[in-house]
Enzyme design. Structure first.
Site, short mmCIF file in Angstrom:
data_model
loop_
_atom_site.label_atom_id
_atom_site.label_comp_id
_atom_site.label_asym_id
_atom_site.label_seq_id
_atom_site.Cartn_x
_atom_site.Cartn_y
_atom_site.Cartn_z
N CYS A 1 25.71 -14.84 26.35
CA CYS A 1 25.76 -13.48 26.99
C CYS A 1 26.94 -13.00 26.23
O CYS A 1 28.21 -13.34 26.87
CB CYS A 1 25.77 -13.36 28.45
SG CYS A 1 26.13 -11.82 28.97
N CYS B 1 28.84 -10.29 28.83
CA CYS B 1 29.58 -10.69 30.33
C CYS B 1 29.07 -12.11 30.35
O CYS B 1 29.70 -13.14 29.72
CB CYS B 1 29.11 -9.82 31.08
SG CYS B 1 27.43 -9.65 31.40
N SER B 2 28.25 -12.64 31.42
CA SER B 2 28.01 -14.06 31.61
C SER B 2 26.53 -14.23 32.22
O SER B 2 26.71 -15.30 32.97
CB SER B 2 29.14 -14.47 32.61
OG SER B 2 29.09 -13.72 33.77
N CYS B 3 25.92 -13.51 31.96
CA CYS B 3 24.26 -13.71 32.34
C CYS B 3 23.92 -15.12 32.14
O CYS B 3 23.98 -15.53 30.82
CB CYS B 3 23.54 -12.66 31.69
SG CYS B 3 24.20 -10.74 31.94
#
Lengths: 204, 222, 222, 204
Positions: free
Chosen positions: A103, A106-108
């Site tokens: 990702c 972000c941090s999906c």
């Protein structure tokens, strides 16, 4: 973004604690809810879930088929569902194709099957490099793929969540689902690693 | 926005350092920051796109110098103040100015368990799709100041529609109070060489989920 | 390289804050850092492109978190060690392991005055130029790990050759011991809308100095 | 990049001092040379030089012509030349065109005519925004241009150095070169500002 060592750590610690008290005092947050959230993602939901999905797919061709066609339903049939895994896709690694998930923005990450992401997954080195130099990143993980293998990197820019179905390691013929699940590492389900080979002489 | 968060393709961060047997949380404050972020999110005063945008708005030097839960925490403060749930004064003093959550419905533990298990899909009713699987498209060269999920490294680059995901809430609107405005969402494949030129890996491709509004037909070249 | 230095087009840094009656240096250490950086540069062990690349290689979080003379200072340390003028041990202890500058010619004050006034142009003999003034070109989409002076925001974008500057040392080679390899240098005009799409200012244009190797003919579109 | 206030300031100060001693001890740096360098750029070379060039161009059409055609020679004829100004171009602001200079990749700046750059010129906010939103940047400097005026931003990516020739302010007819030079601000020669209007009743 740096790792988890940070000079102002104690400052952050104090600020977080102070905010939590304030939120509870104002009635915006129920302390019992905090316990539920922490307990859920620290002890209940984690990569063991995904490993069971993978092991089932390795042993049950019909399940594998469903998983690839309708990942959400197939995963839910094993009891895993919910937040950050509402819309799932499973990517099957083969001899010709290696899938890897990132990702960049972000941090999906697919929480119901993998839990919360490790620091490296959220870190700048991985997010910056995975889309440009995936083989270099795999080398950081000690993985070298044949040049003929195409590397497909999936950037999780939407609310779809990706789970990699790693290749079943050789020498695992006849192993039971539970033993197979123990070979499925978290990293292999992100595509940053491979499933473990069985220990020589391990029980089938 | 072209913030510190849009990291795809950047150099200079060094190798990926995986930690063996990494715990879920490294510090008690991370555990708390995680939990209060989720708990406040459940108050329903902001959606995930707004939360992401609050993180993106952290100035790049701070964003890149912070750990991920520090980023979450900073963004949570921003959202709480912007949404009027806390006053700047309360934050400053750490003391509550009014005792009640007012009109807000604060879910209890059982409700939260149910919410976590149910989740909340952002998939919407199917809408007619402009592009077909196999079609060549190009990502519009846009640089909005607001939230967007088209990373810089694909803008202006050409790819192939590899799949249709369905119709999903459009983050660029949803992050700014513009409502869900669902749009068809595609899986678009970009060859490594198209993205990075000679410096790319010809044996690699990147698949990016892109909403219809991000795309235009690829120009034919003579 | 796509480092922390390549800032054109980024959002989120806030307004430009000019300081009224700003002094040339804000602290004594800045004065010293500036002077030792220039003085060491005059030893002739590295060129300006190498110095720039040493600054670019500072990891983005540190680059963006540092003041400009801190960046110069960090890069100076890198260059001194890489060029073997100081050992890591000497840096660590702050004590000299050998007393002399060896083979190096260390210029004195008069020589330095003359060097400052003379400067050192990187212009080379004219070479045949591939592109004509008025021609449409596109910046190659390259993402080299090494030094380059084609900023990310113009890569893949089309512009017009507005002028020829002559033939100049090519930084991408010169920064890496590849020698001067001079190339024609052009002034290329990019319309604001071409660079930033709808988010650009239609009443603005950006002129960028680009070496021939960065450019290709713009594709004709049907 | 932040401004000049930094938490580890004293640490930097010590490190710089220690490196200077070491370089002098090793004979790599002559302390008298450091004095020359600092004296040159702190007291001798600065925006007064550029202001004289501009004032001359405002009062002498033939000089202005030479400046626009062969900036290096015209500037050198007033005695300004050397490092970081070897290859100069002058950009003339008019009613229709406003020029502004930036270095998005580092801090290139025409030292012989402007001295060392101010912090804002080297800072991330200016470098990031000048090429994308030049009118917004000008607004930060209190400058608003008519929409009809085209803004041309010059990104100093090569060793060419750019000096903006600002517009001569109205009400300066008959003023002498020296008085005119006092109206030429540093920012106006970067294109981030305009030349000052004369004080009412100031001497011609």
């Amino acid at each position: 973004m740096s790792g988890n060592d940070h000079p102002s750590l104690s400052d952050v610690e104090l600020r977080v604690r102070s905010l939590e008290s304030l939120l509870v005092e104002k009635g915006l947050v129920d302390p019992a809810v905090l316990d539920v959230l922490i307990d859920t993602y620290e002890t209940k939901v984690g990569p063991r879930n995904g490993a069971r999905v993978v092991a089932r797919a390795w042993t049950d061709p019909e399940y594998r088929e469903r998983l690839l066609v309708d990942a959400g339903a197939a995963i839910a049939s094993l009891g895993y569902r919910g937040r950050q895994g509402e819309d799932m896709r499973v990517l099957e690694n083969t001899e010709r194709i290696h899938n890897m998930v990132v990702c960049t923005l972000c941090s999906c990450y697919p929480w119901p099957v993998l839990g919360l992401p490790p620091v490296w997954y959220k870190s700048a080195p991985y997010r910056a490099r995975a889309v440009r130099d995936p083989r270099g990143v795999l080398a950081d993980f000690g993985v070298e793929l044949p040049v003929e293998t195409e590397v497909r990197v999936w950037d999780s820019t939407s609310e779809l969540r990706y789970l990699v179905l790693p290749r079943r390691p050789p020498g695992t013929e006849g192993m039971c689902e539970e033993a197979l699940a123990s070979l499925v590492t978290r990293d292999s389900m992100i595509g940053a690693g491979l499933a473990r080979a069985p220990e020589p002489g391990s029980p089938a | 926005m072209n913030g510190g968060h849009d990291l795809g393709g950047m150099h200079g961060f060094g190798p990926v350092a995986a930690e063996p047997d990494e715990p879920v949380f490294h510090h008690e404050w991370e555990r708390r920051a995680f939990a209060i972020t989720l708990a406040c999110g459940l108050l329903g005063r902001w959606n995930l796109d707004m939360a992401r945008h609050a993180r993106e708005r952290i100035p790049p030097p701070r964003y890149l110098g912070a750990s991920y839960y520090e980023i979450w925490f900073e963004a949570l403060l921003t959202l709480l103040v912007e949404q009027g749930l806390l006053s700047a004064d309360e934050l400053e003093t750490g003391r509550s100015a009014e005792a009640s959550a007012g009109e807000l419905r604060v879910p209890g533990p059982d409700a939260v368990r149910a919410i976590l298990e149910r989740g909340g899909s952002t998939r919407a009713d199917e809408a007619p799709a402009r592009f077909l699987v196999g079609e060549r498209v190009r990502v519009r060269n846009r640089h909005p100041l607001g939230h967007t999920r088209a990373p810089r490294y694909v803008r202006g680059r050409a790819g192939t529609i590899e799949g249709r995901h369905g119709t999903y809430v459009f983050p660029d609107a949803h992050a700014h109070g513009g409502g869900p405005r669902p749009q068809p969402l595609y899986s678009v494949r970009f060859d490594g060489i198209e993205l990075w030129g000679k410096d790319g890996d010809p044996g690699s491709a990147v698949y990016v989920d892109l909403w219809e509004g991000y795309l235009e037909p690829a120009p034919e070249q003579r």
